[in-house]
Scaffold this motif. Structure first.
Motif, PDB file in Angstrom:
ATOM      1  N   LYS A 144     -20.833  -0.498  29.936  1.00  0.00           N
ATOM      2  CA  LYS A 144     -20.381  -1.818  30.384  1.00  0.00           C
ATOM      3  C   LYS A 144     -19.839  -1.721  31.812  1.00  0.00           C
ATOM      4  CE  LYS A 144     -19.319  -4.131  26.014  1.00  0.00           C
ATOM      5  NZ  LYS A 144     -20.041  -5.373  26.292  1.00  0.00           N
ATOM      6  N   THR A 145     -20.024  -2.789  32.593  1.00  0.00           N
ATOM      7  CA  THR A 145     -19.548  -2.818  33.980  1.00  0.00           C
ATOM      8  C   THR A 145     -18.812  -4.132  34.239  1.00  0.00           C
ATOM      9  OG1 THR A 145     -21.731  -3.656  34.686  1.00  0.00           O
ATOM     10  CG2 THR A 145     -21.346  -1.290  34.871  1.00  0.00           C
ATOM     11  N   ILE A 169     -17.975  -1.320  44.074  1.00  0.00           N
ATOM     12  CA  ILE A 169     -18.020  -2.465  43.160  1.00  0.00           C
ATOM     13  C   ILE A 169     -18.734  -2.012  41.897  1.00  0.00           C
ATOM     14  CG2 ILE A 169     -18.672  -4.891  42.879  1.00  0.00           C
ATOM     15  CD1 ILE A 169     -19.016  -5.060  45.909  1.00  0.00           C
ATOM     16  N   ASP A 170     -18.140  -2.257  40.749  1.00  0.00           N
ATOM     17  CA  ASP A 170     -18.688  -1.791  39.474  1.00  0.00           C
ATOM     18  C   ASP A 170     -19.733  -2.790  38.967  1.00  0.00           C
ATOM     19  OD1 ASP A 170     -19.022  -0.256  37.192  1.00  0.00           O
ATOM     20  OD2 ASP A 170     -17.394  -1.248  36.116  1.00  0.00           O
ATOM     21  N   LEU A 171     -20.981  -2.566  39.357  1.00  0.00           N
ATOM     22  CA  LEU A 171     -22.060  -3.499  39.046  1.00  0.00           C
ATOM     23  C   LEU A 171     -23.186  -2.817  38.276  1.00  0.00           C
ATOM     24  CD1 LEU A 171     -22.584  -5.347  42.464  1.00  0.00           C
ATOM     25  CD2 LEU A 171     -21.525  -6.302  40.417  1.00  0.00           C
ATOM     26  N   THR A 172     -23.795  -3.574  37.382  1.00  0.00           N
ATOM     27  CA  THR A 172     -25.112  -3.233  36.865  1.00  0.00           C
ATOM     28  C   THR A 172     -26.113  -4.090  37.626  1.00  0.00           C
ATOM     29  OG1 THR A 172     -24.366  -2.628  34.639  1.00  0.00           O
ATOM     30  CG2 THR A 172     -26.641  -3.356  34.856  1.00  0.00           C
ATOM     31  N   CYS A 230     -24.502   6.825  41.863  1.00  0.00           N
ATOM     32  CA  CYS A 230     -25.051   6.724  40.511  1.00  0.00           C
ATOM     33  C   CYS A 230     -25.065   5.247  40.125  1.00  0.00           C
ATOM     34  CB  CYS A 230     -24.218   7.526  39.524  1.00  0.00           C
ATOM     35  SG  CYS A 230     -24.847   7.453  37.834  1.00  0.00           S
ATOM     36  N   GLN A 231     -26.252   4.730  39.863  1.00  0.00           N
ATOM     37  CA  GLN A 231     -26.389   3.315  39.546  1.00  0.00           C
ATOM     38  C   GLN A 231     -26.956   3.122  38.148  1.00  0.00           C
ATOM     39  OE1 GLN A 231     -28.608   2.546  43.482  1.00  0.00           O
ATOM     40  NE2 GLN A 231     -27.897   0.531  42.842  1.00  0.00           N
ATOM     41  N   GLN A 232     -26.464   2.087  37.493  1.00  0.00           N
ATOM     42  CA  GLN A 232     -27.077   1.631  36.246  1.00  0.00           C
ATOM     43  C   GLN A 232     -27.973   0.443  36.591  1.00  0.00           C
ATOM     44  OE1 GLN A 232     -25.389   1.579  32.027  1.00  0.00           O
ATOM     45  NE2 GLN A 232     -24.821  -0.444  32.775  1.00  0.00           N
ATOM     46  N   ILE A 233     -29.244   0.612  36.315  1.00  0.00           N
ATOM     47  CA  ILE A 233     -30.226  -0.410  36.674  1.00  0.00           C
ATOM     48  C   ILE A 233     -30.968  -0.860  35.426  1.00  0.00           C
ATOM     49  CG2 ILE A 233     -32.470  -0.715  37.835  1.00  0.00           C
ATOM     50  CD1 ILE A 233     -31.389   0.744  40.187  1.00  0.00           C
ATOM     51  N   ILE A 234     -31.208  -2.156  35.342  1.00  0.00           N
ATOM     52  CA  ILE A 234     -32.039  -2.704  34.268  1.00  0.00           C
ATOM     53  C   ILE A 234     -33.338  -3.188  34.885  1.00  0.00           C
ATOM     54  CG2 ILE A 234     -32.225  -4.428  32.432  1.00  0.00           C
ATOM     55  CD1 ILE A 234     -29.166  -4.516  32.354  1.00  0.00           C
ATOM     56  N   SER A 235     -34.442  -2.742  34.317  1.00  0.00           N
ATOM     57  CA  SER A 235     -35.760  -3.137  34.796  1.00  0.00           C
ATOM     58  C   SER A 235     -36.325  -4.220  33.888  1.00  0.00           C
ATOM     59  CB  SER A 235     -36.684  -1.915  34.794  1.00  0.00           C
ATOM     60  OG  SER A 235     -38.033  -2.299  34.940  1.00  0.00           O
ATOM     61  N   ILE A 258     -21.327  -7.015  30.601  1.00  0.00           N
ATOM     62  CA  ILE A 258     -20.093  -7.209  31.375  1.00  0.00           C
ATOM     63  C   ILE A 258     -18.861  -6.864  30.532  1.00  0.00           C
ATOM     64  CG2 ILE A 258     -18.642  -8.920  32.538  1.00  0.00           C
ATOM     65  CD1 ILE A 258     -21.200 -10.294  33.460  1.00  0.00           C
ATOM     66  N   GLU A 259     -17.994  -6.067  31.105  1.00  0.00           N
ATOM     67  CA  GLU A 259     -16.781  -5.568  30.428  1.00  0.00           C
ATOM     68  C   GLU A 259     -15.899  -6.718  29.983  1.00  0.00           C
ATOM     69  OE1 GLU A 259     -14.942  -2.826  28.715  1.00  0.00           O
ATOM     70  OE2 GLU A 259     -16.086  -1.946  30.369  1.00  0.00           O
TER      71      GLU A 259
END
Length: 417
Positions: free
Chosen positions: A236-237, A347-350, A392-397, A416-417
Motif C-alpha cells: 500500500k502507498t 513521494i510515496d506513490l504507486t 524502487c518503484q511499484q508500478i501497475i501495468s 492507497i494506505e
C-alpha cells in the motif's frame, strides 16, 4: 532450468502472461529486449518472458525479431515456446507465428486465441469481442492498429503462407508422428475448451509450440509441473498516479468514470506537452513538472492523460508536419518524463501506466531492461517492482482496452494506505 519461453509483442502482454506464473511462486523473469544474454538468466528460472516490442514493426521486421528469440530458445533446449498474442488480435499475428514455426520446423502451432472470461471468443475460426465480430468492435476502429478482419485464417494469411486449419474443441489432436509446420486455430468459447485442448496436448506429448493470450498462460501454469516458491503481494502507498498514454475508447470511459465518481484529479496534456520535442527542458516544461509534483503531494489520486479530439490532432499534425508514427513515440516520452520526475521525489506513490507504449517508453527512458512481476491486483493488471539508479518503484501495468468502467476506483481502494 528454463522450461518455457514466452514471446510477447509488447510489455503489457509480457507482464500479463508472465504474472500467471509468478503469482503461483514459479520463478519468472521478464526481459524488455529481444537480445538475450544467457548470463542474465538466473539458475532457478523456469519461465522466461521476452518483450519483442514488435507490435508496431513491419511484418518483415517482426518476423526476424521473433525468429531470433525462438531460435535462441530452441538451441538452448527449451521444451515449450509460447507465442503470446493480443486477445483482440492486434499486431503482426501471421508473421510472428510463421517465425516460431520456422525456428522449430515440422511441428504444429496450436493457436488458442480466445479470452472467454472477458468476452473474447473464437468460434468456427471467427473471433468475437463481447458478441460483436472483431472487425465491428472498438478494436476495428483503433487509431493505431485497427483490425479489419474477424476470420483468423484470413488475418494470418495477410502475412504468412503457412497452412492454417480450424478445429472445434471436440476434435482430436493429430498424431505427433504426422506433424508438420502448420497453425491449428482452436475454438475457444469457454475456459473449459482451453483446458480440454491442453489436456489432450499434454497426454499426446504435443505441447511444444502454442499461441494465445494471457488466459492461456494461466491455464498452462496449472497444467505443467513447476517448482513453486514464495508468493509476493503488492504494498500500500500514500497515493496513486495514473499515466494514461492509451487512446482506446474503453480507457476514456474509465478515466471519465473515475473523475466523476471518485476523488480523482484529472489533467489532460496539451498539444505542446505531448508532442513538442524538448518541452520538458524548457522553463515552461520544468515549471509544469514542479506543478505535477505539488499536485501529487496534495492529492492522493491523480490522472494525467493524452486524449484529444481527432480534429485537434489532425490540425496539429498538418501544422507541424508530423506523422502518426511520431505521435505514438512522443506520447510515451512525455508521460515518461513526468513519471521520472515524480519518482525522483520523496513521494510515496504507486504508478499505474496504461498502454504498453507508455510503460515501454518509461523503461527505455530510465534504462531498465528487466522488470520483476509481483502479483495481479485485478485480473489483467500486473503489479511490478522496478529498480533503477537506486530508485524502487511499484508500478501497475494495464492494457489500454482492458478492464471495467470502475477499474481505477477499485485499484485506488486497494492500493492507497
Amino acid at each position: 532450468m528454463v522450461k518455457m519461453l514466452i514471446i510477447a509483442d509488447d510489455i503489457t502482454g509480457a507482464l500479463d502472461t508472465g504474472i500467471q506464473f509468478a503469482k503461483r511462486g514459479i520463478r519468472t523473469q521478464v526481459f524488455t529486449e529481444g537480445k538475450l544474454d544467457e548470463s542474465d538468466v538466473k539458475a532457478d528460472t523456469e519461465v522466461i518472458v521476452v518483450d519483442s516490442e514488435s507490435r508496431p514493426m513491419s511484418a518483415n521486421e517482426s518476423y526476424q525479431v521473433v525468429k531470433n528469440i525462438a531460435d535462441w530458445a530452441h538451441k538452448k533446449g527449451v521444451g515449450i515456446i509460447f507465442k503470446k498474442t493480443d486477445s483482440a488480435l492486434r499486431g503482426n499475428i501471421g508473421s510472428e507465428l510463421q517465425a516460431v514455426a520456422d525456428a522449430v520446423k515440422d511441428f504444429p502451432i496450436y493457436f488458442l486465441p480466445g479470452h472467454p472470461e472477458i468476452g473474447r471468443i473464437t468460434k468456427g475460426g471467427v473471433h468475437y469481442i463481447s458478441g460483436d465480430l472483431l472487425e465491428n468492435s472498438v478494436f476495428g476502429k483503433d487509431p493505431f492498429e485497427p483490425v479489419t478482419r474477424s476470420y483468423i485464417p484470413d488475418i494470418i494469411r495477410d502475412q504468412s503462407d503457412i497452412p492454417v486449419i480450424c478445429k472445434s474443441a471436440e476434435e482430436p489432436i493429430a498424431d505427433k508422428s504426422n506433424s508438420r509446420s502448420e497453425i491449428i486455430v482452436c475454438d475457444t468459447e469457454t475456459v473449459k475448451n482451453i483446458d480440454d485442448i491442453l489436456d489432450k496436448l499434454v497426454k499426446a506429448d504435443g505441447l511444444q509450440l502454442i499461441a494465445g493470450c494471457a488466459v492461456l498462460g494461466e491455464r498452462l501454469a496449472e497444467k505443467i509441473p513447476f517448482d513453486y516458491g514464495e508468493v509476493s503481494s503488492y504494498e500500500k502507498t500514500d497515493g496513486l498516479y495514473v499515466a494514461c498514454g492509451s487512446l482506446n475508447k474503453i480507457t476514456l470511459r474509465q478515466l471519465e468514470y473515475a473523475e466523476q465518481n471518485d476523488s480523482f484529479i484529472r489533467k489532460k496534456l496539451t498539444m505542446k506537452q505531448k508532442f513538442s520535442a524538448g518541452y520538458y527542458e524548457t522553463p515552461e516544461g520544468k515549471k509544469f513538472l514542479e506543478e505535477m509534483i505539488d499536485l501529487c503531494r496534495t492529492n492522493q489520486k491523480v490522472i494525467v492523460d493524452s486524449f484529444d479530439t481527432e480534429e485537434n490532432i489532425a490540425d496539429f499534425m498538418a501544422d507541424k508536419g508530423k506523422e502518426l508514427d511520431n505521435l505514438r513515440t512522443l506520447i510515451p516520452q512525455a508521460h515518461g518524463r513526468i513519471v521520472k520526475a515524480l519518482a525522483e521525489e520523496p513521494i510515496d506513490l504507486t504508478f499505474l501506466l496504461t498502454g504498453g507504449d507508455t510503460l515501454m517508453g518509461y523503461l527505455k527512458l530510465v534504462g531498465c531492461r528487466h522488470i520483476e512481476p509481483v502479483c495481479e491486483i485485478e485480473p489483467g493488471l500486473v503489479v511490478c517492482k522496478l529498480l533503477w539508479e537506486g530508485h524502487c518503484q511499484q508500478i501497475i501495468s494495464k492494457s489500454g482496452g482492458f478492464g471495467t468502467e470502475d477499474i481505477l476506483c477499485r485499484i485506488a481502494l486497494k492500493i492507497i494506505e
